[in-house]
Scaffold this motif. Structure first.
Motif, PDB file in Angstrom:
ATOM      1  N   THR A 136       0.841  -1.183   0.000  1.00 14.14           N
ATOM      2  CA  THR A 136       0.000   0.000   0.000  1.00 14.14           C
ATOM      3  C   THR A 136       0.879   1.237   0.000  1.00 14.14           C
ATOM      4  O   THR A 136       2.060   1.170   0.343  1.00 14.14           O
ATOM      5  N   ARG A 138       0.991   4.396   1.876  1.00  8.74           N
ATOM      6  CA  ARG A 138       0.438   5.132   2.998  1.00  8.74           C
ATOM      7  C   ARG A 138       1.530   5.991   3.606  1.00  8.74           C
ATOM      8  O   ARG A 138       2.720   5.665   3.545  1.00  8.74           O
ATOM      9  N   ARG A 176      -3.688   7.923   2.874  1.00  6.71           N
ATOM     10  CA  ARG A 176      -3.633   6.977   1.765  1.00  6.71           C
ATOM     11  C   ARG A 176      -3.358   7.799   0.515  1.00  6.71           C
ATOM     12  O   ARG A 176      -4.110   8.702   0.173  1.00  6.71           O
ATOM     13  N   ASP A 180      -2.039   4.617  -4.120  1.00  9.62           N
ATOM     14  CA  ASP A 180      -2.402   3.364  -3.461  1.00  9.62           C
ATOM     15  C   ASP A 180      -3.388   2.592  -4.352  1.00  9.62           C
ATOM     16  O   ASP A 180      -4.192   3.174  -5.066  1.00  9.62           O
ATOM     17  N   GLN A 183      -7.192   3.277  -4.997  1.00  6.85           N
ATOM     18  CA  GLN A 183      -7.631   4.565  -4.477  1.00  6.85           C
ATOM     19  C   GLN A 183      -8.229   5.350  -5.636  1.00  6.85           C
ATOM     20  O   GLN A 183      -7.603   5.486  -6.692  1.00  6.85           O
ATOM     21  N   ARG A 203       1.940   1.291  -5.000  1.00 10.85           N
ATOM     22  CA  ARG A 203       3.081   2.155  -4.725  1.00 10.85           C
ATOM     23  C   ARG A 203       4.080   2.155  -5.878  1.00 10.85           C
ATOM     24  O   ARG A 203       4.379   1.099  -6.441  1.00 10.85           O
ATOM     25  N   ARG A 297      -8.014  -4.005  -0.728  1.00  8.24           N
ATOM     26  CA  ARG A 297      -6.888  -3.516  -1.509  1.00  8.24           C
ATOM     27  C   ARG A 297      -6.883  -4.154  -2.871  1.00  8.24           C
ATOM     28  O   ARG A 297      -7.399  -5.204  -3.060  1.00  8.24           O
TER      29      ARG A 297
END
Lengths: 297, 168
Positions: A136, A138, A176, A180, A183, A203, A297
């Motif tokens: 992820t 973040r 976030r 990501d 997203q 990422r 995710r």
């Protein structure tokens, strides 16, 4: 007594006479030299005569000095070199720190301007660290619930959207990033106001606009900005630039790859927008589909 | 030199010139500022020595010339050393026959007086020309000159005492 001297002892003028002559000359020279500077030419002439003696007096010292210098030069140079190296390292480190501070200062100024340009209150946050989960994208920032951060707030930098607050702790909160995976940011093409949604792909991956027909009016280099229709991101924030478009006939949709405009991986300070707009109640029974945050995710 | 039964070789003019050159070179050495006061004025010392021992060769005129050289070398007022050297050369010359038979230590005292006199004359000249007093340390070098008078005389006489066969 001297008058009766034999010729052998004759010495010319008597010493007293000579003394008188020479002292008169020398006193005249003193006065002439000190008061009228008349004797500079005499001085020049005499100094030419004297020069070999002066050379003789000073040259041995010169030779000795150059010789000792020759022998000590090596060690001296080594030591000096080392010292200079150290000094240079220190100076370089300082220069680097200086540069970093300058850049940071610049960013802070830009953020400050940005902050002033928003009507709504916003907060400056500092990135503490990246989330450790490699799957992820973040960020952990240094403001949390106590500072009034709420989940869902948009996070921007000086250029564009970075992400969104998704989780808050009392003192920190989690951002976030738009890169990501999955997203979503509602965007529109700045050129022709075409509304769409941009998706993150993970990422260090580019962004993607999905579900657009192969003939959609999006060109390479188009800027995508937030459309503002979600009630989370204020309209007009830059999000991404279209990198390339793959309109292959084999696929039902065009593959549109974009690069985030914000320097999502590069700096330390971000701005959290407090855009809690009062929205009119949803007309029909709410379905969870327009929810911005996808938990999976 | 003091009375002695020894016969001495005559002194060549070259040797006298050589000693004066050495004296000038020593005086022109780039002394450190701290020790500069304690270095005797070798030119004055040799003027006293040679006027004492070779009054027919070295006299007021030679002293004057050397003084001019020293003035130029030191960058002083032209004539300052010349005057002082001429005066001490005359004084030495006027009592030369008396001083010549003194033992070395008495000669050293006379020399001390001579050098002090030359320095005092120079100080007076500079004061008259408006300089400020340089301090009593200026006179210290002459004491050193008096101390080395005896060894210096013996050293210079060694040249004259040498048998002629060896010198050639």
């Amino acid at each position: 007594m001297q008058a009766t001297q034999p010729a052998f002892f004759r010495q010319g003028p008597k010493p007293l006479t000579r003394l008188l002559i020479f002292s008169v000359i020398s006193l005249a020279m003193i006065v002439g030299d000190a008061h009228f500077k008349m004797l500079d030419r005499v001085r020049e002439k005499v100094s030419v005569v004297l020069y070999p003696l002066q050379w003789l007096a000073t040259e041995p010292f010169e030779i000795a000095r150059t010789t000792t210098q020759f022998f000590s030069r090596q060690a001296e140079l080594l030591a000096e070199n080392r010292r200079l190296n150290d000094a240079q390292l220190v100076a370089q480190a300082q220069a680097m720190k200086m540069k970093a501070l300058e850049a940071e200062n610049l960013r802070l100024r830009q953020l400050d301007e940005r902050q002033a340009s928003f009507g709504s209150p916003s907060q400056l946050v500092e990135i503490l660290y990246n989330g450790r989960d490699p799957f992820t994208a973040r960020l952990i920032v240094d403001r949390g619930e106590r500072a009034g951060i709420a989940p869902g707030q948009a996070v921007i930098d000086t250029v564009g959207v970075v992400g969104q607050i998704i989780r808050i702790q009392p003192l920190t909160s989690e951002v976030r990033m738009i890169t990501d995976r999955d997203q979503m940011v509602p965007v529109m093409v700045e050129r022709n106001q075409l509304r769409t949604v941009i998706y993150g792909m993970g990422r260090n991956q580019p962004l993607e606009v999905r579900n657009m027909a192969p003939n959609v009016d999006i060109k390479e280099g188009d800027r995508l900005v937030t459309s503002g229709i979600d009630g989370i991101y204020p309209a007009g924030l830059a999000v991404a630039r279209v990198l390339r478009i793959d309109r292959s006939a084999s696929s039902a949709f065009a593959r549109i790859v974009c690069a985030p405009l914000a320097d999502v991986d590069q700096h330390r300070f971000l701005l959290v927008l407090n855009t809690a707009r009062v929205l009119p109640p949803y007309p029909v029974t709410p379905t969870p589909t327009p929810d911005k945050k996808k938990r999976g995710r | 030199m003091p009375v002695s039964s020894q016969l001495l070789r005559p002194v060549g003019g070259a040797f006298i010139t050589f000693t004066f050159i050495v004296a000038l070179v020593i005086n022109l050495l780039p002394w450190q500022a701290e020790v500069a006061n304690f270095t005797p004025d070798f030119v004055a010392l040799f003027i006293v020595y040679w006027t004492l021992n070779q009054p027919r060769r070295v006299g007021v005129g030679v002293a004057f010339m050397l003084g001019v050289l020293m003035d130029v070398g030191d960058g002083n007022v032209l004539g300052q050393h010349a005057f002082a050297y001429a005066v001490i050369a005359y004084l030495t010359l006027s009592r030369q026959r008396l001083l010549n038979v003194f033992p070395f230590w008495q000669q050293a005292l006379v020399t001390l007086g001579m050098l002090w006199l030359s320095q005092a004359l120079m100080v007076i000249i500079r004061l008259l020309l408006g300089a400020s007093f340089v301090g009593w340390g200026y006179f210290a070098g002459s004491v050193l000159a008096a101390i080395i008078w005896t060894p210096l005389s013996n050293l210079l006489l060694m040249y004259q005492r040498k048998p002629k066969s060896e010198a050639l």
